[in-house]
Design a protein around this motif. Structure first.
Motif, PDB file in Angstrom:
ATOM      1  N   LEU A 191       1.170  27.126  -9.322  1.00 24.82           N
ATOM      2  CA  LEU A 191       2.598  27.298  -9.592  1.00 24.82           C
ATOM      3  C   LEU A 191       2.779  28.042 -10.907  1.00 24.82           C
ATOM      4  N   VAL A 192       3.663  29.047 -10.906  1.00 27.71           N
ATOM      5  CA  VAL A 192       4.007  29.724 -12.161  1.00 27.71           C
ATOM      6  C   VAL A 192       5.518  29.595 -12.368  1.00 27.71           C
ATOM      7  N   LEU A 244       4.839  28.540 -17.739  1.00 27.71           N
ATOM      8  CA  LEU A 244       3.999  27.388 -17.375  1.00 27.71           C
ATOM      9  C   LEU A 244       3.215  27.761 -16.123  1.00 27.71           C
ATOM     10  N   LYS A 245       1.906  27.517 -16.184  1.00 24.77           N
ATOM     11  CA  LYS A 245       1.059  27.876 -15.049  1.00 24.77           C
ATOM     12  C   LYS A 245       0.210  26.667 -14.645  1.00 24.77           C
ATOM     13  N   LEU A 246       0.353  26.242 -13.401  1.00 23.23           N
ATOM     14  CA  LEU A 246      -0.508  25.189 -12.868  1.00 23.23           C
ATOM     15  C   LEU A 246      -1.507  25.843 -11.931  1.00 23.23           C
ATOM     16  N   GLN A 247      -2.759  25.435 -12.050  1.00 17.16           N
ATOM     17  CA  GLN A 247      -3.783  26.026 -11.192  1.00 17.16           C
ATOM     18  C   GLN A 247      -4.599  24.945 -10.513  1.00 17.16           C
ATOM     19  N   ASN A 248      -4.575  24.973  -9.201  1.00 13.56           N
ATOM     20  CA  ASN A 248      -5.452  24.142  -8.389  1.00 13.56           C
ATOM     21  C   ASN A 248      -5.417  22.653  -8.771  1.00 13.56           C
ATOM     22  N   ASN A 270       2.330  28.880 -22.106  1.00 12.78           N
ATOM     23  CA  ASN A 270       2.315  30.003 -23.065  1.00 12.78           C
ATOM     24  C   ASN A 270       0.900  30.297 -23.569  1.00 12.78           C
ATOM     25  N   ASP A 271      -0.019  30.472 -22.647  1.00 16.67           N
ATOM     26  CA  ASP A 271      -1.406  30.847 -22.940  1.00 16.67           C
ATOM     27  C   ASP A 271      -2.251  29.749 -23.588  1.00 16.67           C
ATOM     28  N   THR A 272      -1.699  28.554 -23.762  1.00 18.61           N
ATOM     29  CA  THR A 272      -2.501  27.452 -24.304  1.00 18.61           C
ATOM     30  C   THR A 272      -2.846  26.484 -23.170  1.00 18.61           C
ATOM     31  N   ASP A 273      -4.124  26.134 -23.069  1.00 18.11           N
ATOM     32  CA  ASP A 273      -4.550  25.194 -22.036  1.00 18.11           C
ATOM     33  C   ASP A 273      -4.204  23.772 -22.486  1.00 18.11           C
ATOM     34  N   LEU A 274      -3.274  23.151 -21.780  1.00 21.55           N
ATOM     35  CA  LEU A 274      -2.831  21.800 -22.152  1.00 21.55           C
ATOM     36  C   LEU A 274      -3.441  20.721 -21.253  1.00 21.55           C
TER      37      LEU A 274
END
Ligand SMILES: Nc1ncnc2c1ncn2[C@@H]1O[C@H](COP(=O)(O)OP(=O)(O)O)[C@@H](O)[C@H]1O
Ligand SMILES: [Mg+2]
Length: 250
Positions: free
Chosen positions: A22-23, A2-6, A61-65
């Motif tokens: 956050l990763v 899970l990756k949160l950006q800005n 997992n590489d999908t923009d949610l």
């Protein structure tokens, strides 16, 4: 992963979360730790999809949610007050969300979760007849049977004490390990975060104060806020005991 950006979020002109990056790796237990009002629940709800952000992205997992609705994200939450239905018994609460989801989970798997959480003797009881720890386990089971890709927990331990708290803590850890389930837990208690998680995100007034392993946070606090909040609180506890009972108990 899970990756949160800005991520940024404001309510009524007040910024509540800002610059959140956050990763989280699959199967990790991550605590969101900070004082009351620092934005922990808001961040949890942003991940769940309940709260819309001003901007920023959420990638799983590489999908923009980022623009995907809550029910299509495949995450699930245990709310702080459990939000169980008082007019239904424990079992009916556990399977409630499965009504319109035929084929998601077999009855055998439901029974496995029930046994794992040692709820078999309590299935016919009304919610009002259960103890705090039992309610928490019902709430956990109800969320787990939806087979979430990420398990979100808002202050799961704060209403519990002593032995019960410790046992729920161990159960959360074994669920994350056994099912390789990414688990994100909100807490305001440094001791809980340090003993429960693989990584801790410390939030101060909507900003990240530090993100690291418990070892990194204890040994290399990145700023005064972290030092005060974590080490300061632990020292206060220790000092109180020391003053009352002497050095051997500190
Ligand atoms: N729905 C809302 N509307 C307006 N303000 C909110 C809302 N939800 C949270 N807040 C405000 O956002 C800030 C962070 O709240 P919250 O995320 O609940 O903090 P925490 O969980 O760390 O205690 C607080 O100042 C709170 O009053
Ligand atoms: Mg909260």
């Amino acid at each position: 992963m899970l990756k949160l950006q800005n991520i940024r979020k404001h309510f009524d002109g007040k910024v509540v979360l800002e610059n959140i990056d956050l990763v989280i790796n699959t199967g990790e237990i991550v605590s969101l730790l900070g004082p009351s009002g620092s934005g922990k629940t808001t961040l949890l709800n942003v991940i769940l999809g309940l709260t819309k952000t001003d901007h920023g992205s959420l990638i799983f997992n590489d999908t923009d949610l980022s623009r995907v609705r809550m029910k299509d994200r495949g995450f699930n939450i245990v709310f702080q007050d459990y939000a169980l239905f008082p007019n239904l018994n424990a079992y009916e609460n556990i399977v409630y969300a499965l009504k319109n989801k035929k084929g998601l989970i077999t009855e055998k798997e439901v029974q496995e979760y029930i046994e794992f959480l040692e709820l078999t003797p309590h299935l016919n009881k009304k919610i009002g007849e259960l103890s705090g720890g039992q309610k928490q386990r019902v709430a956990l089971a109800r969320t787990l049977v939806t087979k979430p890709n990420i398990l979100l927990l808002d202050e799961p331990l704060s209403a519990l004490d002593g032995v019960i708290k410790e046992s729920i803590k161990q159960r959360i850890q074994s669920i994350a390990r056994e099912f390789k389930l990414t688990t994100i837990i909100v807490t305001h208690d440094p001791e809980e975060a340090l003993t429960l998680s693989d990584k801790i995100l410390i939030i101060n007034q909507g900003h990240i104060a530090q993100y690291g392993t418990p070892e990194e946070i204890m040994h290399q606090p990145s700023n005064d806020f972290v030092k005060e909040f974590i080490i300061g609180q632990l020292q206060i506890k220790r000092r109180n005991i020391y003053h009352l009972f002497g050095e051997q108990y500190a």
